[in-house]
Design a protein around this motif. Sequence first.
Motif, mmCIF file in Angstrom:
data_model
loop_
_atom_site.group_PDB
_atom_site.id
_atom_site.type_symbol
_atom_site.label_atom_id
_atom_site.label_comp_id
_atom_site.label_asym_id
_atom_site.label_seq_id
_atom_site.Cartn_x
_atom_site.Cartn_y
_atom_site.Cartn_z
ATOM 1 N N MET B 276 0.833 -1.201 0.000
ATOM 2 C CA MET B 276 0.000 0.000 0.000
ATOM 3 C C MET B 276 0.867 1.250 0.000
ATOM 4 S SD MET B 276 -2.932 -1.322 2.557
ATOM 5 C CE MET B 276 -3.831 0.161 2.897
ATOM 6 N N TYR B 279 2.116 1.893 -3.417
ATOM 7 C CA TYR B 279 1.060 2.485 -4.255
ATOM 8 C C TYR B 279 0.956 3.983 -4.007
ATOM 9 C CZ TYR B 279 -1.042 -1.688 -6.247
ATOM 10 O OH TYR B 279 -1.263 -2.803 -6.976
ATOM 11 N N VAL B 280 0.938 4.342 -2.713
ATOM 12 C CA VAL B 280 0.726 5.752 -2.380
ATOM 13 C C VAL B 280 1.912 6.607 -2.851
ATOM 14 C CG1 VAL B 280 0.465 7.392 -0.493
ATOM 15 C CG2 VAL B 280 -0.810 5.234 -0.458
#
Lengths: 370, 297
Positions: B276, B279-280
């Motif tokens: 995650m 992704y960010v």
Amino acid sequence: MASGIRLSKLRKTFGSTEVIKGVDLTIEPGEFVVLVGPSGCGKSTLLNLIAGLETVTSGEVRIGEALVNDTPPRDRDIAMVFQSYALYPTKTVHENITFGMQTRRIPHEAQQAALKEFSKLLQIDHLLARKPGQLSGGQRQRVAMGRALVRKPEVFLFDEPLSNLDAKLRISMRTEIKKLHQRLGKTVVYVTHDQIEAMTLASRIAVMDNGHIRQFGPPGEIYEHPVDLFVAGFMGSPPMNMLPGRLRRRDGSLVFEPHGAEAELHFPLPSEISDRLDAREGAELVLGMRPEAIFAAGTELPGPNRFVFEKTVEVVEPTGPDTMIVFSIGETELIARVRPEDAREAGTRFRFEVDLSKAKIFDAKSGQSL
Amino acid sequence: MRQRSIGGIVRPKGWHNVLMRGSLFLVLGLFCLYYLFPLIVMASTSLKSLAEIREGTLLSLPRAITFEAWGKAWDSACVGVRCDGLKPFMWNSVAMAVPAVLLSTTLGAINGYALTKWRFPGADWIFAMILFGAFIPFQVILLPMARTLGQLGLAGTVTGLILVHTVYGLAFTTLFFRNFFVGVSDGILQAAKVDGAGFFRIFFQIVLPMSIPAIVVTVIWQFTQIWNDFLFGVAFTIGDSNPVTVALNNVVNTSTGVKEYNVDMAAAIIAALPTMLVYVVAGAWFVRGLSAGAVKG
């Protein structure tokens, strides 16, 4: 001193298609040679062969005295300007211009001096910190020129450098390129499909078609004495009028009788042409007349070899300084260039005068000038 | 979306359109909830104490928030017989994923560059062969790869796993970069050649800085694939060299009588956090890269 370029028996094939079919070309040092021709005629390939961006299939490429067939582009002492400008998008204008000097490990001070000199000359010194994405088309063009100029190579290669610019900018850049050439005196090979660019820039023009050079000569010669129908049709805007017909003898002298024309419409040929054609009576020929050789009757000072005829105006196209009048003889459309005040409306009868001493005669079958 | 980019859209007006838009957002909201639901349950369960889990229902929100389960999942939950939590295995995964992502991305970029910009006879054929690698199912290569690793003396090590992921990832990374470089104008390469640059100078100074969008996409893709991989991890590593995905499985399967749902949930979230994060962080770069590339060179 600039280097000359000599191509001999040069051939290039891509797979089974032959793109360059045996080209011989000698370019003198300091000359501005324009390669011109329709798209797909091989002119860009020829330029890439000189640059070393394509490998030679057979034949020789010489720059100066050296045979460079197997020399990579960076060792050929050339610089190239591309149609798409091909600037490095992630580098600033400054880095774009100095990249070639960096790879050659030229001392920093010399780089800065050259950068300063040419960015000033090209008026891009205020743009050095920008990226290509932030520049207008004309500015990118200047940066691309700057990148080529800074290294002071012996030979400049231009691949349609102006074709992505708008019409107005193109004309001013054209003048600037010519000025630069006069100032630097380096050898230039310039590819374009625009025959006006070719005429205005070149010291000699090579007209290419289908992998061959059809004619190589100064612009005036190419325009006034095209060797065949292809060259005649390619150079000049609007193009040369091509009137197919037959050679006839009337009252003891040779005349040109267009196909499908009324009986009285036959063009008397000036003696310097008819002398050469004596034996060809009845032959199928093409009469070539530039639009400026056809004008309104009586508007030019009288001269020899004039012929006056009357036809109906079909279309009128004003361009400003001149007006084009389209009319037909038989099946063929012709264009006359008249002064705007002499033009008449479409549908009216119009008396044309043609200066046959400027006419050209071509063989209809071979296309060769006679 | 920014105000500027939606301000210029002309929309039809009237109660009918308001109704249509309303129902559109209702449906979208429902889907959104449906997708988020497992995550919400996981997060809320991980913040409850075991007593609270036993009393309440699956859907009830935590009454007293406690990070006890997170702490336990991180450094004292039992993975098999070892009770150090996920911590050592997280480092295994990092030590595996980071080099494998860097290696496969770099090699893929060089492959794609050579295949598109320095064409050689048979380039298309070689590309087709590399592409074929993308269609080989994981299971097929397990045995031959195990044998290869054994021969190389890398069986059961993180290094071995790096090799497996690099080789297996090459097909995808080459594909990504090849497709990106096909769109890069050959003129730029020709200009650089005339400017005197060679294969690697053009690659590092001209081409690579232009390919940030492709790099970001590839890194996201490779990191997600490698981090989340379970099959290679369970097949080619043993015990202490397990990546976190395998360790997570072992945490959940190691029971000492009571099923500690809160610890399981916390462990699962911890194992998923790095992807995650990528992704960010990379996603922001991705958007920036796209808009930078939108300006024509």
